[in-house]
Design a protein around this motif. Structure first.
Motif, mmCIF file in Angstrom:
data_model
loop_
_atom_site.group_PDB
_atom_site.id
_atom_site.type_symbol
_atom_site.label_atom_id
_atom_site.label_comp_id
_atom_site.label_asym_id
_atom_site.label_seq_id
_atom_site.Cartn_x
_atom_site.Cartn_y
_atom_site.Cartn_z
ATOM 1 N N PRO A 1 24.862 -20.203 -32.215
ATOM 2 C CA PRO A 1 24.819 -21.665 -32.246
ATOM 3 C C PRO A 1 23.590 -22.208 -31.520
ATOM 4 C CG PRO A 1 26.539 -20.886 -30.758
ATOM 5 C CD PRO A 1 25.982 -19.678 -31.434
ATOM 6 N N GLY A 2 22.878 -23.065 -32.213
ATOM 7 C CA GLY A 2 21.702 -23.681 -31.612
ATOM 8 C C GLY A 2 20.450 -22.830 -31.696
ATOM 9 N N TYR A 3 20.558 -21.692 -32.308
ATOM 10 C CA TYR A 3 19.390 -20.806 -32.460
ATOM 11 C C TYR A 3 18.803 -20.946 -33.863
ATOM 12 C CZ TYR A 3 20.595 -18.474 -28.090
ATOM 13 O OH TYR A 3 20.839 -18.206 -26.774
ATOM 14 N N GLU A 4 17.542 -21.292 -33.921
ATOM 15 C CA GLU A 4 16.932 -21.499 -35.232
ATOM 16 C C GLU A 4 16.225 -20.254 -35.751
ATOM 17 O OE1 GLU A 4 14.605 -25.042 -35.499
ATOM 18 O OE2 GLU A 4 14.106 -24.687 -37.590
ATOM 19 N N HIS A 5 15.825 -19.376 -34.803
ATOM 20 C CA HIS A 5 15.077 -18.205 -35.241
ATOM 21 C C HIS A 5 15.817 -16.918 -34.929
ATOM 22 C CE1 HIS A 5 11.369 -20.328 -36.265
ATOM 23 N NE2 HIS A 5 11.685 -21.129 -35.263
ATOM 24 N N VAL A 6 15.802 -16.014 -35.898
ATOM 25 C CA VAL A 6 16.242 -14.651 -35.616
ATOM 26 C C VAL A 6 15.121 -13.706 -36.016
ATOM 27 C CG1 VAL A 6 18.740 -14.909 -35.625
ATOM 28 C CG2 VAL A 6 17.542 -14.641 -37.798
ATOM 29 N N PHE A 7 14.978 -12.649 -35.236
ATOM 30 C CA PHE A 7 13.913 -11.665 -35.448
ATOM 31 C C PHE A 7 14.542 -10.268 -35.484
ATOM 32 C CE2 PHE A 7 12.081 -14.880 -32.376
ATOM 33 C CZ PHE A 7 11.319 -15.576 -33.306
ATOM 34 N N GLY A 8 13.718 -9.318 -35.900
ATOM 35 C CA GLY A 8 14.164 -7.929 -35.799
ATOM 36 C C GLY A 8 14.676 -7.355 -37.105
ATOM 37 N N ILE A 9 15.737 -6.558 -37.008
ATOM 38 C CA ILE A 9 16.302 -5.743 -38.087
ATOM 39 C C ILE A 9 15.247 -5.167 -39.032
ATOM 40 C CG2 ILE A 9 18.671 -6.642 -38.069
ATOM 41 C CD1 ILE A 9 17.864 -8.376 -40.543
ATOM 42 N N PRO A 10 14.213 -4.496 -38.471
ATOM 43 C CA PRO A 10 13.263 -3.866 -39.362
ATOM 44 C C PRO A 10 13.938 -2.746 -40.166
ATOM 45 C CG PRO A 10 12.902 -3.124 -37.102
ATOM 46 C CD PRO A 10 13.953 -4.189 -37.054
ATOM 47 N N GLU A 11 13.382 -2.292 -41.298
ATOM 48 C CA GLU A 11 12.005 -2.515 -41.672
ATOM 49 C C GLU A 11 11.989 -3.297 -42.969
ATOM 50 O OE1 GLU A 11 8.143 0.383 -42.441
ATOM 51 O OE2 GLU A 11 10.115 1.158 -42.714
ATOM 52 N N ALA B 1 9.268 -5.919 -45.425
ATOM 53 C CA ALA B 1 7.931 -6.478 -45.593
ATOM 54 C C ALA B 1 8.049 -7.985 -45.757
ATOM 55 C CB ALA B 1 7.231 -5.844 -46.791
ATOM 56 N N GLY B 2 8.304 -8.644 -44.644
ATOM 57 C CA GLY B 2 8.456 -10.091 -44.688
ATOM 58 C C GLY B 2 8.061 -10.685 -43.349
ATOM 59 N N PRO B 3 8.204 -11.998 -43.211
ATOM 60 C CA PRO B 3 7.791 -12.640 -41.962
ATOM 61 C C PRO B 3 8.658 -12.197 -40.783
ATOM 62 C CG PRO B 3 8.927 -14.190 -43.390
ATOM 63 C CD PRO B 3 8.719 -12.950 -44.195
ATOM 64 N N MET B 4 8.085 -12.315 -39.595
ATOM 65 C CA MET B 4 8.808 -11.903 -38.399
ATOM 66 C C MET B 4 10.066 -12.745 -38.199
ATOM 67 S SD MET B 4 7.379 -11.907 -34.491
ATOM 68 C CE MET B 4 7.543 -13.679 -34.260
ATOM 69 N N SER B 5 9.930 -14.050 -38.356
ATOM 70 C CA SER B 5 11.101 -14.919 -38.251
ATOM 71 C C SER B 5 11.851 -14.806 -39.571
ATOM 72 C CB SER B 5 10.671 -16.362 -37.994
ATOM 73 O OG SER B 5 11.816 -17.192 -37.973
ATOM 74 N N LEU B 6 13.068 -14.255 -39.497
ATOM 75 C CA LEU B 6 13.768 -13.873 -40.727
ATOM 76 C C LEU B 6 14.173 -15.094 -41.545
ATOM 77 C CD1 LEU B 6 15.960 -11.103 -39.071
ATOM 78 C CD2 LEU B 6 13.835 -10.793 -40.365
ATOM 79 N N LYS B 7 14.150 -14.900 -42.849
ATOM 80 C CA LYS B 7 14.464 -15.997 -43.756
ATOM 81 C C LYS B 7 15.951 -16.048 -44.063
ATOM 82 C CE LYS B 7 10.200 -16.172 -46.493
ATOM 83 N NZ LYS B 7 9.759 -16.377 -47.886
#
Lengths: 959, 564
Positions: free
Chosen positions: A258-268, A270-276
């Motif tokens: 809640p309140g978090y707009e960005h998630v990162f990680g769960i590689p691998e 080929a996309g932007p760092m901030s997950l879509k």
């Protein structure tokens, strides 16, 4: 001076030419989508997405999972109990044992199993000999520590929920609601993470297959329509059928930030760092992010498709807060992401509105096992994750220098020829690589007798200039009579089995092959033996190893990998362990390289393509078979940054692009970018033209050489950053949000980054024809162009010139950067060279920096054989202070390093008052100072010449 | 500490140092000694405005922007256009010194890259005295090996010199042989030209005889033929022609059918190939083939409908009968009054100028048609008399003989004009081949002809190109102690192109780079890119007096400068 117009038309012409060439050389370059599953084609993903849609659609949806309060017991930081899953209208339930552990580190862990399977009270179809339990050994591969239970956590329970207070100073809280089951994780009383908030928890319990005549006899809440049930049992894709002897067994959970707009990680990916977002809509993906290690041929950029490796670890970030989850499961996994804006006041759209990120984690089998990290800083989260899965290996120092690879250098003479040419052109490199063609008929541990008649001679030749060789060794073992290794493998029964328990046979490079099963301790032991110098003829201590194809890649298998009903050691299904497979092979090779000769223990260097949480302990990874295009050059950094956030920072992309022939400007830009990859290797496909840096001609060769020498000059800084990563998991190249967690404008930036803690801020050019780039500054500190001390300051975007010969690289004020400026043939030959210290003064006139040095190859550093110092400049005094811990080898090492000095100290942004100053005090002596005043917007600087100080000792310079 | 070591080292070398007239700082070559004479100061060589104290020379700190104050250390190596630019200097720096001077007493002095000084590696190749590692970093000790290296070098150099002499001798022989061959060709040309002249004259005579005979005979034919109807003659001819054409058509159809079968078979193979190929073998050639097949298959579907055409062809192929096709009988028995005649008569109604114009045009068209073989010349329709045949064959025989001779002559002339390299030298080597065993393959080079490889694993000979032209190329290669190798500079190149097509790429081609050697010999072969080979080949044919002399004398300075 060419006009802009002329330029642009030239570029257009070039572009046209390029696209024409592309058509010629790489026709129809695109991934074969039909070879890989979409969520819709993956039964359990489809079922869980449908489940989510049902839950979202039904009013008053009530999740069928609840904790039986009487089952709960609290002991020593651990809560145990049972979740009852209601499976039909009659109220029948299935028992799911749950354990919630609160760890000393402040992390929490939620583990849910299934009693029936756990006890083996199920029947398997097709007379399968597979294990009946849910796979519970991911932990033994991925986790190496940090599981000590909290001694301070306390529980307080009421009838509807129980609350556990834990973490540093008791700031964390987990509120476990009984019905329906849910957990809220709070920090400082504010909710950060919610489990089962949307009611998507799903643990597909065991059920027998009922071959029914009448279709309405179904189970309660899951009430599958006939077509839904169609994915429960045998499942076919691309002509292969998965027998699924245990039926449906997926696990899924929704996790909300809640309140978090960005998630990162769960590689691998080929996309932007901030997950879509992944459930459609403009700019979003249609499919979830998939984690299922695969040899994806000619992968495309900007896609949630799975790639070669995976780390099921995600960070969520909002202003001044980072939290994370680690989904400890090694089966095929899909993650849906949606973001929901919640405007508190509908009239003030956008202002004060906050976004929730809602994720949905879906795995095909195994336990539900999730770790929760509550931050609050990105560094806290990566550190906590690393405590569990281990930190990056402190690598061999050569391995962070430049690697020259190609599929293939054809002969030992060819290798020596490339080596000589690099030396002749004074281009530094440390490692030359051999792809599969060096072997005799694709049999690993052999050499082609005609092409590589003298591997020892070749290795000795390389060793003269401290250079190394890396040879590829893959997990597929050629199935050929008379090949002793495969005969041994079969005789000892150390290969992966098929569903019937016979040795599995598939196709890879060598044709018919078997796969060594590195889940088996006996197989690891056997594998280790194969690498001894006397077993692997033609190997020496400067030969290291590259593990490719360990997803595993099986050319004739479903989705180019093994059938999921294959069986590994102790009859675990491949389905359960697929995502771990690559790491187990990487691990076996790592073990093998530790001690190839009795008493000679060295840090291994092993590159892997497939990986999992924990692979960071074993060596480097690269982003697989990319392409010689600007898109692929651009996607490299987001991928490497995401890998770093996910605890695996020793990462790189193939410089130049694997498939296709890069134009010279692309190749040049790629070297400039590669100089900032933690793992820096040029590589090329067998059908491409040769592209060693000396072949390009001027000005390209010169520009590439400069980029390479920049990397080499900064190796002391890079090695220090690697050391930091090896002790606390801090990424080696750091994205903007990681360094400025409070600066919202920087959260999604993934094309610029800081190098370690050096204050070096780089934004390599990744677009064609650029003459400048806009670099983002997050603070009011002063920044200097690395190459000419041009000054930049003030928050926001700054345009800095970036013609082909220039790398956009700034030094942030307030840092001290250690360098070695003397160019040598290899990093090994720089060992005794003196340092240059660059003091980059900040707005407040101070600067600090760090340096870590050790022998770069042994484990002696564990006994104190290293130099670890901080440098601080304050009030006109530069001081070097030891921050290492003395060990039994410290004195010996310092003695050996006594002759290594600091040859000069450069002060960037030197105070005006130094004009006319001729000397500085160094201890009791003095050294010359040379001052250069400001020129235009270029900062003043000064240099202390030959202060005669040793790098390993305490000293002071008074200005 | 370093300075102390340096002193120790100096004292051990004192004999040689003191013996020389002016002691030079470490790493300074004799030609630069003059800059280092002053006992208490030093001026940067290319920036005399910068004055240093003598103690700053070789103090392991770089003071001069041209690096001249550090001839004996690696301190100034960062001053290079190859290093990242920085305000301290770099990019634009031109080093004043060619490198670190190794005295190499007992051998030949040489300059070594300054980046190799004190890096912990004894670079005996250039610095046989080990003086490049004077500071002994990491405990390295490089003993002086000049004695043995020098001795060995001199031994080999002697062989090399001898070999070089022999090479030049061989070259002279080749030149002589080439010149002889050339003279031979020239002689042949002269001879042939004479023969052709005579034969030409003879041919002219015979031609006249033949034409005379023919004219006489033709008159006979026409008169004996009497007043046959032109239409019936035409019909006869047309029928004959139609039958010929029909036969040809039938044969063509059956050929086509056979080819169709083959195409079908091939399409089958490709279709299966497309289904069964494995995209993960990363084989560009396979991918290209599949793509090309897909495009082909798409096009093929678009142009499939041929059935009506097919029916037409079948109809045409049937023999003519009274009911189908042309009823020839009708035409063959036609009376005097034919349509053609009518057409001729029609002219009578036209005004005179128009009639004349038409007649003129008709004659013209007819002539054109006959000349182009579209209309048969009536005169030839009857059987030829023996006299004519004899006359013609006599004429044609001589004519053929002339043609053959002319061809030989042209060949010889072309050959004479052909580029055989400088002074025609490769004329002497033409027709000879050399080969080399290299790893998996045996390679063969046939001078002026072709290159090929033969796999030891069984597969047959593969053409790697046919000679097309000479060229030159800048090379930068090692020369082995045995003198084998291309060395540095411009080298002659023979391009062999259009060899066997590569499954995955272009036609094979070989760039044959030539260096001087006593004997013709392939030194090495590299496949630089898929199916693009380079052969380094030694031959006396490209030896030059100067180059040999230079390489042989071992003038270290010149040689090492190239490397820097």
């Amino acid at each position: 001076m060419r006009s802009y117009l002329a330029l642009s038309s030239q570029w257009t012409a070039l572009f046209v030419l390029l696209s024409a060439l592309c058509c010629l050389f790489t026709p129809a370059v695109t991934v074969k989508h039909e070879n890989f599953k979409t969520c819709d084609q993956s039964g359990f993903c489809k079922r869980n997405r449908a489940y989510a849609d049902t839950a979202a659609g039904a009013s008053g949806w009530s999740a069928p999972y609840q904790i039986a309060p009487e089952s709960l017991s609290w002991d020593n930081g651990q809560l145990q109990g049972t979740i009852l899953k209601t499976i039909n209208k009659n109220g029948e339930t299935v028992r799911l044992p749950i354990t919630i552990s609160f760890l000393e580190s402040g992390s929490a862990r939620v583990t849910v199993d299934e009693e029936k399977r756990q006890k083996g009270e199920i029947d398997l179809r097709h007379n399968s000999i597979a294990r009946k339990e849910r796979y519970n050994e991911v932990e033994s591969w991925a986790i190496v520590g940090g599981l000590e239970l909290s001694k301070t956590a306390t529980e307080s329970r009421d009838t509807t929920k129980t609350t556990i207070t834990y973490g540093p100073e008791g700031k964390f809280e987990a509120v476990i609601t009984f019905a329906p089951f849910g957990v809220e994780f709070k920090r400082d009383a504010a909710t950060q993470i919610k489990f089962n908030d949307r009611g998507l928890l799903n643990m597909e319990h065991w059920r027998p297959k009922i071959d029914k005549a009448e279709p309405e006899k179904k189970e309660g809440e899951e009430a599958p329509a006939a077509d839904e049930e169609s994915t429960w049992w045998d499942e076919s894709f691309g002509g292969a059928t998965d027998s699924k002897p245990r039926g449906p067994e997926s696990v899924a959970l929704d996790i909300t930030f809640p309140g978090y707009e960005h998630v990162f990680g769960i590689p691998e990916h080929a996309g932007p760092m901030s997950l879509k977002e992944t459930r459609g809509g403009s700019g979003n993906y249609e499919d979830p992010y998939r984690l299922y290690n695969s040899d994806v041929f000619e992968y495309i950029t900007d896609s949630p498709m799975t790639l070669y490796g995976n780390i099921p670890f995600m960070q969520a970030h909002r202003k001044d807060s980072t939290v994370g989850v680690f989904w400890l499961n090694a089966a095929e996994t899909w993650i849906d992401i949606v973001k929901q804006k919640e405007a508190h006041n509908p009239l003030s759209l956008g202002i004060g509105s906050k976004t929730d990120t809602k994720t949905h984690w879906i795995s095909e089998s195994g336990l539900l096992d999730v770790f929760v990290f509550l931050g609050p800083t990105p560094k806290d989260v990566t550190k906590a994750y690393g405590e569990l899965t281990g930190y990056t290996q402190l690598p061999q120092s050569f391995s962070i220098a430049y690697h020259q690879c190609r599929w293939n250098y054809n002969t030992d003479e060819d290798v020596k020829d490339v080596d000589r040419k690099m030396s002749k052109h004074q281009i530094p490199y440390d490692v030359i690589w051999l792809d599969i063609e060096y072997t005799d008929d694709k049999q690993y541990f052999t050499w082609d007798p005609l092409q590589f008649p003298d591997p020892i001679g070749m290795l000795n030749h390389l060793d003269k200039s401290e250079r190394k060789l890396v040879a590829i060794i893959d997990p597929h073992i050629k199935n050929k009579d008379g090949y002793p290794i495969v005969e041994d493998l079969k005789k000892k029964d150390l290969a992966v089995h098929n569903k019937d328990g016979n040795i599995y046979e598939g196709w890879c490079w060598p044709g018919s092959s078997h796969w060594v099963d590195c889940f088996n301790p006996a197989a690891i032991k056997w594998w280790v033996g194969l690498f001894k110098y006397d077993a692997f003829k033609g190997s020496l201590s400067n030969l290291f190893v590259w593990n490719d194809m360990n997803e595993p890649s099986v050319f004739n298998g479903p989705e180019t990998t093994m059938p999921k009903d294959n069986l590994h050691y102790e009859n675990w299904e491949h389905r359960d362990v697929h995502n771990l497979n690559g790491m187990t092979f990487h691990n076996a090779t790592y073990q093998a390289l530790l001690e190839r000769k009795k008493g000679e223990i060295r840090r291994p260097f092993v590159l892997t393509r497939a990986f999992y949480s924990g692979s960071q302990r074993l060596g480097a990874m690269w982003t697989g078979d990319n392409q010689a295009s600007w898109e692929h050059l651009a996607i490299g950094f987001p991928m490497i940054l995401n890998n770093g956030i996910a605890g695996y920072p020793f990462a790189g992309a193939d410089v130049g692009g694997f498939f296709g022939n890069p134009e010279k400007d692309l190749l040049t830009r790629w070297y400039q970018a590669g100089a900032f990859y933690p793992f820096f290797r040029g590589h090329a496909h067998i059908d491409t033209r040769r592209r060693e840096p000396y072949l390009a001609g001027e000005p390209y060769t010169e520009i590439m050489t400069r980029a390479l020498r920049l990397r080499y000059a900064l190796l002391p800084a890079w090695y220090t950053a690697f050391h930091e990563a090896s002790v606390d998991g801090t990424p080696i190249i750091r994205p903007q949000y990681f360094v400025y967690p409070g600066d919202e404008d920087g959260f999604a930036i993934d094309d610029q980054f800081f190098v370690g803690g050096t204050g070096l801020l780089a934004k390599p050019v990744v677009t064609e024809g650029a003459e400048s780039v806009d670099i983002y500054l997050a603070d009011d500190e002063i920044y200097y162009d690395y190459f000419d001390y041009e000054k930049y300051s003030g928050r926001g975007l700054k345009t800095i010139p970036a013609p082909l010969e220039k790398i956009p690289l700034l030094m942030q004020g307030g840092h001290i950067i250690p360098r070695k400026d003397r160019p040598r043939r290899s990093s090994g030959l720089m060992k005794w060279d003196p340092y240059t210290l660059v003091i980059v003064l900040g707005n407040d006139g101070t600067a600090t920096g760090e340096l870590y040095v050790d022998d770069g190859e042994t484990f002696d550093y564990q006994s104190g054989a290293y130099i670890h110092r901080t440098f601080e400049y304050k009030d006109g005094v530069l001081a070097s202070t030891n921050i290492g811990t003395k060990g039994k080898l410290t004195d010996k090492y310092l003695k050996a390093m006594k002759s290594v000095t600091v040859e000069r100290v450069v002060v960037v942004g030197a105070p005006k008052g130094w004009e006319g100053k001729k000397t500085v005090k160094v201890g009791s002596g003095e050294a010359n100072l040379e001052f250069h005043g400001e020129e235009g917007n270029k900062a003043a600087w000064a240099v202390v010449k030959k202060p005669q100080i040793s790098i390993g000792e305490d000293w002071k310079i008074e200005f | 500490m370093r300075r102390i070591e340096a002193l120790v080292l100096l004292s051990t070398l004192s004999a040689s140092v003191l013996a020389s007239a002016s002691p030079r700082p470490r790493g300074v070559g004799p030609e630069f000694a003059k800059f280092y004479k002053s006992p208490d100061s030093f001026t940067c060589i290319s920036q005399p405005s910068i004055k240093l104290s003598a103690s700053q020379v070789n103090d392991d700190y770089c003071d001069c922007p041209d690096g001249s104050d550090e001839p004996g250390t690696a301190a100034c190596t960062f001053l290079s256009p190859l290093s990242p630019p920085q305000p301290l200097g770099g990019q634009n720096a031109t080093p004043a010194l060619p490198g670190f001077y190794c005295k190499n007493k007992g051998h030949i002095p040489g300059y070594i890259q300054q980046t190799l000084v004190n890096d912990g590696v004894c670079d005996y190749q250039v610095c046989c005295d080990g003086s490049d590692e004077w500071s002994g970093v990491g405990g390295i000790k490089c003993e002086d090996r000049c004695k043995e290296i020098g001795k060995e070098w001199r031994r080999i150099d002697e062989i090399r010199q001898k070999s070089a002499m022999n090479a030049l001798k061989r070259k002279e022989e080749l030149l002589k042989k080439a010149a002889d061959l050339r003279v031979g060709v020239q002689n042949s040309i002269v001879n042939l030209e004479g023969e052709i002249k005579i034969a030409d004259a003879r041919a002219q005579e015979l031609k006249q005889v033949y034409e005379e005979t023919e004219r006489r005979e033709r008159g006979k034919v026409v008169s004996s033929k009497g007043k046959g109807s032109k239409v019936t003659i035409l019909a006869g001819l047309a029928k004959q022609r139609v039958e010929e054409l029909r036969d040809a058509l039938v044969r063509a159809i059956s050929k086509r059918d056979a080819l169709k079968e083959k195409v079908k078979e091939l399409e089958g193979i490709l279709a299966t190939f497309k289904e069964e190929y494995n995209p993960n073998f990363n084989d560009e050639g396979v991918k290209r083939t599949v793509k090309a097949w897909e495009d082909y298959a798409a096009n093929r579907k678009a142009t499939e409908d041929e059935s009506t055409e097919e029916r037409d062809v079948e109809e045409v192929a049937k023999p003519d009968t009274e009911t189908e096709g042309i009823n020839w009988a009708e035409w063959e028995t036609e009376g005097e009054e034919s349509d053609v005649e009518a057409l001729y008569k029609f002219e009578a109604y036209l005004p005179a100028p128009v009639r004349n114009w038409i007649q003129a045009k008709r004659v013209l068209i007819r002539e054109i048609l006959i000349e182009n073989g579209i209309l048969a010349n009536n005169g030839n329709s009857a059987t030829e008399s023996k006299a004519v045949t004899n006359a013609r064959s006599a004429y044609q025989n001589v004519e053929n003989d002339v043609a053959v001779k002319q061809t030989s002559l042209n060949d010889l002339k072309t050959d004479l004009d052909k580029d055989y390299g400088p002074n025609d030298i490769f004329r002497a080597l033409k027709g000879t081949c050399i080969s080399k065993d290299s790893g998996e393959y045996e390679y063969e080079l046939c001078w002026m002809d072709s290159t090929s490889q033969k796999s030891k694993k069984g597969a047959g000979n593969t053409g790697m190109g046919n000679f097309v032209r000479f060229d030159t190329m800048d090379v930068d290669e090692e020369v082995g102690v045995d003198g084998k190798g291309l060395g540095q500079g411009k080298r002659m190149v023979m391009m062999y192109e259009n060899g066997q097509h590569c499954w995955n790429g272009p036609n094979r081609q070989t760039t044959v780079v030539l260096g001087c050697a006593e004997h013709d010999e392939i030194w090495k072969i590299v496949e630089q890119e898929k199916c693009m080979y380079r052969m380094d080949v030694g031959t006396p044919a490209v030896c030059e007096k100067e180059t040999r002399a230079k390489q042989g004398s071992g003038e270290g300075k010149a040689k090492e400068k190239d490397e820097l």
